[in-house]
Design a protein around this motif. Structure first.
Motif, PDB file in Angstrom:
ATOM      1  N   SER A  87       0.828  -1.214   0.000  1.00 31.17           N
ATOM      2  CA  SER A  87       0.000   0.000   0.000  1.00 31.17           C
ATOM      3  C   SER A  87       0.858   1.259   0.000  1.00 31.17           C
ATOM      4  CB  SER A  87      -0.936  -0.006   1.206  1.00 31.17           C
ATOM      5  OG  SER A  87      -1.838  -1.092   1.143  1.00 31.17           O
ATOM      6  N   THR A  88       1.943   1.238   0.767  1.00 26.60           N
ATOM      7  CA  THR A  88       2.867   2.376   0.784  1.00 26.60           C
ATOM      8  C   THR A  88       3.421   2.625  -0.611  1.00 26.60           C
ATOM      9  OG1 THR A  88       3.496   1.865   3.071  1.00 26.60           O
ATOM     10  CG2 THR A  88       4.972   3.303   1.836  1.00 26.60           C
ATOM     11  N   LEU A  89       3.753   1.547  -1.310  1.00 28.35           N
ATOM     12  CA  LEU A  89       4.276   1.648  -2.670  1.00 28.35           C
ATOM     13  C   LEU A  89       3.256   2.286  -3.606  1.00 28.35           C
ATOM     14  CD1 LEU A  89       6.316   0.978  -4.932  1.00 28.35           C
ATOM     15  CD2 LEU A  89       5.283  -1.306  -5.046  1.00 28.35           C
ATOM     16  N   MET A  90       2.014   1.802  -3.563  1.00 23.15           N
ATOM     17  CA  MET A  90       1.005   2.351  -4.459  1.00 23.15           C
ATOM     18  C   MET A  90       0.750   3.826  -4.170  1.00 23.15           C
ATOM     19  SD  MET A  90      -2.782   0.924  -5.487  1.00 23.15           S
ATOM     20  CE  MET A  90      -3.534   1.335  -3.921  1.00 23.15           C
ATOM     21  N   ASN A  91       0.682   4.188  -2.897  1.00 24.79           N
ATOM     22  CA  ASN A  91       0.478   5.592  -2.541  1.00 24.79           C
ATOM     23  C   ASN A  91       1.578   6.475  -3.128  1.00 24.79           C
ATOM     24  OD1 ASN A  91      -1.857   5.116  -1.075  1.00 24.79           O
ATOM     25  ND2 ASN A  91      -0.817   4.985   0.896  1.00 24.79           N
ATOM     26  N   TYR A  92       2.819   6.008  -3.041  1.00 21.87           N
ATOM     27  CA  TYR A  92       3.954   6.790  -3.546  1.00 21.87           C
ATOM     28  C   TYR A  92       3.864   6.934  -5.064  1.00 21.87           C
ATOM     29  CZ  TYR A  92       8.679   8.743  -3.611  1.00 21.87           C
ATOM     30  OH  TYR A  92       9.752   9.579  -3.749  1.00 21.87           O
ATOM     31  N   LEU A  93       3.551   5.844  -5.747  1.00 24.44           N
ATOM     32  CA  LEU A  93       3.524   5.862  -7.206  1.00 24.44           C
ATOM     33  C   LEU A  93       2.430   6.764  -7.760  1.00 24.44           C
ATOM     34  CD1 LEU A  93       4.229   2.084  -7.914  1.00 24.44           C
ATOM     35  CD2 LEU A  93       5.748   4.001  -8.446  1.00 24.44           C
ATOM     36  N   VAL A  94       1.240   6.752  -7.126  1.00 20.39           N
ATOM     37  CA  VAL A  94       0.150   7.592  -7.643  1.00 20.39           C
ATOM     38  C   VAL A  94       0.229   9.018  -7.114  1.00 20.39           C
ATOM     39  CG1 VAL A  94      -1.349   5.595  -7.922  1.00 20.39           C
ATOM     40  CG2 VAL A  94      -1.551   6.993  -5.859  1.00 20.39           C
ATOM     41  N   GLY A  95       1.108   9.242  -6.128  1.00 24.05           N
ATOM     42  CA  GLY A  95       1.347  10.594  -5.640  1.00 24.05           C
ATOM     43  C   GLY A  95       0.316  11.113  -4.666  1.00 24.05           C
ATOM     44  N   GLN A  96      -0.497  10.224  -4.107  1.00 23.03           N
ATOM     45  CA  GLN A  96      -1.536  10.639  -3.155  1.00 23.03           C
ATOM     46  C   GLN A  96      -1.914   9.454  -2.289  1.00 23.03           C
ATOM     47  OE1 GLN A  96      -4.778  12.842  -4.903  1.00 23.03           O
ATOM     48  NE2 GLN A  96      -6.203  12.210  -3.313  1.00 23.03           N
TER      49      GLN A  96
ATOM     50  N   LYS B 180      14.733  -3.295  -7.454  1.00 21.74           N
ATOM     51  CA  LYS B 180      14.973  -3.026  -6.032  1.00 21.74           C
ATOM     52  C   LYS B 180      14.673  -1.564  -5.748  1.00 21.74           C
ATOM     53  CE  LYS B 180      18.427  -3.700  -2.378  1.00 21.74           C
ATOM     54  NZ  LYS B 180      19.812  -4.162  -2.078  1.00 21.74           N
ATOM     55  N   PHE B 181      13.932  -1.312  -4.647  1.00 18.87           N
ATOM     56  CA  PHE B 181      13.483   0.054  -4.409  1.00 18.87           C
ATOM     57  C   PHE B 181      13.089   0.257  -2.953  1.00 18.87           C
ATOM     58  CE2 PHE B 181      10.070  -2.622  -6.071  1.00 18.87           C
ATOM     59  CZ  PHE B 181       9.137  -2.544  -5.054  1.00 18.87           C
ATOM     60  N   SER B 182      12.751   1.489  -2.637  1.00 21.59           N
ATOM     61  CA  SER B 182      12.184   1.831  -1.328  1.00 21.59           C
ATOM     62  C   SER B 182      10.888   2.595  -1.560  1.00 21.59           C
ATOM     63  CB  SER B 182      13.142   2.697  -0.503  1.00 21.59           C
ATOM     64  OG  SER B 182      12.459   3.267   0.606  1.00 21.59           O
ATOM     65  N   ALA B 183       9.785   2.062  -1.043  1.00 18.79           N
ATOM     66  CA  ALA B 183       8.491   2.726  -1.181  1.00 18.79           C
ATOM     67  C   ALA B 183       8.375   3.929  -0.247  1.00 18.79           C
ATOM     68  CB  ALA B 183       7.366   1.737  -0.889  1.00 18.79           C
ATOM     69  N   VAL B 184       9.338   4.074   0.665  1.00 21.31           N
ATOM     70  CA  VAL B 184       9.321   5.199   1.599  1.00 21.31           C
ATOM     71  C   VAL B 184      10.116   6.381   1.047  1.00 21.31           C
ATOM     72  CG1 VAL B 184      10.036   5.997   3.887  1.00 21.31           C
ATOM     73  CG2 VAL B 184       8.977   3.747   3.621  1.00 21.31           C
ATOM     74  N   THR B 185      11.343   6.120   0.563  1.00 26.34           N
ATOM     75  CA  THR B 185      12.203   7.206   0.073  1.00 26.34           C
ATOM     76  C   THR B 185      12.036   7.472  -1.417  1.00 26.34           C
ATOM     77  OG1 THR B 185      14.076   5.756  -0.466  1.00 26.34           O
ATOM     78  CG2 THR B 185      13.901   6.542   1.818  1.00 26.34           C
ATOM     79  N   GLY B 186      11.503   6.495  -2.146  1.00 26.55           N
ATOM     80  CA  GLY B 186      11.371   6.651  -3.594  1.00 26.55           C
ATOM     81  C   GLY B 186      12.554   6.135  -4.376  1.00 26.55           C
ATOM     82  N   GLU B 187      13.585   5.695  -3.682  1.00 24.12           N
ATOM     83  CA  GLU B 187      14.778   5.157  -4.338  1.00 24.12           C
ATOM     84  C   GLU B 187      14.406   3.986  -5.250  1.00 24.12           C
ATOM     85  OE1 GLU B 187      18.659   2.420  -3.031  1.00 24.12           O
ATOM     86  OE2 GLU B 187      17.459   3.454  -1.504  1.00 24.12           O
ATOM     87  N   GLY B 188      14.827   4.054  -6.510  1.00 17.95           N
ATOM     88  CA  GLY B 188      14.610   2.961  -7.454  1.00 17.95           C
ATOM     89  C   GLY B 188      13.229   2.913  -8.084  1.00 17.95           C
ATOM     90  N   LEU B 189      12.319   3.812  -7.695  1.00 16.33           N
ATOM     91  CA  LEU B 189      10.950   3.720  -8.220  1.00 16.33           C
ATOM     92  C   LEU B 189      10.821   4.227  -9.649  1.00 16.33           C
ATOM     93  CD1 LEU B 189       8.639   4.562  -5.185  1.00 16.33           C
ATOM     94  CD2 LEU B 189       9.365   2.359  -6.088  1.00 16.33           C
ATOM     95  N   GLU B 190      11.701   5.131 -10.056  1.00 15.27           N
ATOM     96  CA  GLU B 190      11.666   5.585 -11.450  1.00 15.27           C
ATOM     97  C   GLU B 190      12.018   4.434 -12.387  1.00 15.27           C
ATOM     98  OE1 GLU B 190      13.656   9.030 -14.324  1.00 15.27           O
ATOM     99  OE2 GLU B 190      13.809   9.206 -12.136  1.00 15.27           O
ATOM    100  N   ALA B 191      13.029   3.643 -11.996  1.00 15.67           N
ATOM    101  CA  ALA B 191      13.413   2.481 -12.801  1.00 15.67           C
ATOM    102  C   ALA B 191      12.301   1.432 -12.792  1.00 15.67           C
ATOM    103  CB  ALA B 191      14.719   1.885 -12.275  1.00 15.67           C
TER     104      ALA B 191
END
Length: 314
Positions: A36-45, A167-178
């Protein structure tokens, strides 16, 4: 405040340009790996609740990310686990249904620990799907140095099944662009399924109920784990304020006492925190009134589960 479904049917979906991609991405994994944390970060809300308590996701919640290249509809599923009651069976069944109802699967794991039995169980469930699968190693920010052996265990799992890894962090955003790039690469050309400015297909009443439930999980922790459900009884919209009446359903009188607290203090704290989150959702003032009701063994009753919105999805 209008229901999101009204937007979908009001002619606001544009025609996608040539070469545009779209599709559904199922986010699956064990409980509490950060889906859920990941999805929230990706959609920006914030559209899905998060909590240190496992098993917070109960419905297949869709989050929508629209970029110039693609529209990705994320399907956040309940954590796959061994069910202990009727509610658990409904949740796991819905997660399994989602595996076969999406275009791409993002299998999220906690990379701060080695591959476990729960991960291998889910891997077995995925052997029958022909959809592309990405193994997502979440919580990279918590892994620390010198833990390559942890990644190795997941690399072996991915190699055995022919999966790609992100590999990524749903909290910091690291790796989510890739990760986002990898997901888009696996999608086929397609239309806009939703208006580009929409971030979820769930009506606002559902999100309101989830925001209340999140505060109960955060503030009562293990004392009232998953014996709580929220029913939004009425929403009244006025020019300067939106008034919301909601019932908190628990299974035992002792849990009712915990939720209410001494002199109503806990219920007031829950209401204040939930109201603040709701005001971000609708960008306006909220009046929230909460009631607490005992519904014995509601998680064991298929009828009561249906009344509270928990149905096995087809």
């Amino acid at each position: 405040m209008s229901e999101n479904n009204d937007m979908i049917t009001s002619g606001m979906i544009p025609t996608a340009p040539d070469g545009y991609k779209s599709g559904f991405v199922g986010i699956i994994g064990r409980p509490n790996v950060g889906k859920s944390t990941l999805m929230n970060y990706l959609v920006g809300q914030k559209i899905a609740i998060t909590s240190p308590v496992a098993q917070t996701t109960r419905n297949r919640l869709r989050g929508i990310l629209t970029t110039p290249e693609a529209q990705i509809i994320f399907v956040d599923t309940p954590g796959i686990h061994k069910p202990h009651h009727e509610l658990g069976q409904v949740l796991v069944k819905n997660a399994q249904v989602a595996i076969h109802a999406v275009d791409v699967i993002l299998f999220v794991v906690d990379c701060t620990a080695e591959v476990g039995g729960g991960d291998r169980y889910i891997a077995e469930l995925l052997t029958n799907t022909k959809n592309p699968i990405i193994l997502g190693l979440n919580k990279a920010d918590q892994q620390g140095e010198g833990n390559q052996f942890l990644d190795n265990s997941y690399q072996e799992l991915a190699k055995d099944h022919g999966w790609t890894i992100a590999k990524f962090s749903a909290v910091t955003g690291e790796g989510l662009e890739a990760l986002q790039t990898s997901l888009i690469q696996n999608l086929e050309p397609g239309p806009y399924y939703y208006p580009p400015d929409l971030v979820t297909d769930q009506p606002e009443r559902f999100i309101m109920g989830e925001l209340i439930r999140e505060q109960i999980l955060l503030l009562t922790r293990e004392e009232v784990p998953h014996s709580v459900a929220i029913a939004i009884e009425r929403v009244q919209e006025e020019d300067s304020i939106t008034r919301v009446w909601a019932t908190v359903c628990v299974e035992r009188p002792s849990q009712k006492g915990i939720v209410i607290g001494k002199g109503g203090s806990m219920l007031q704290t829950i209401g204040t925190a939930a109201r603040q989150q709701m005001q971000k959702l609708i960008d306006g003032k909220i009046y929230l009134e909460l009631f607490v009701k005992v519904q014995p063994k509601w998680r064991q009753s298929r009828t009561r589960l249906a009344e509270l919105g928990y149905r096995v999805e087809e």
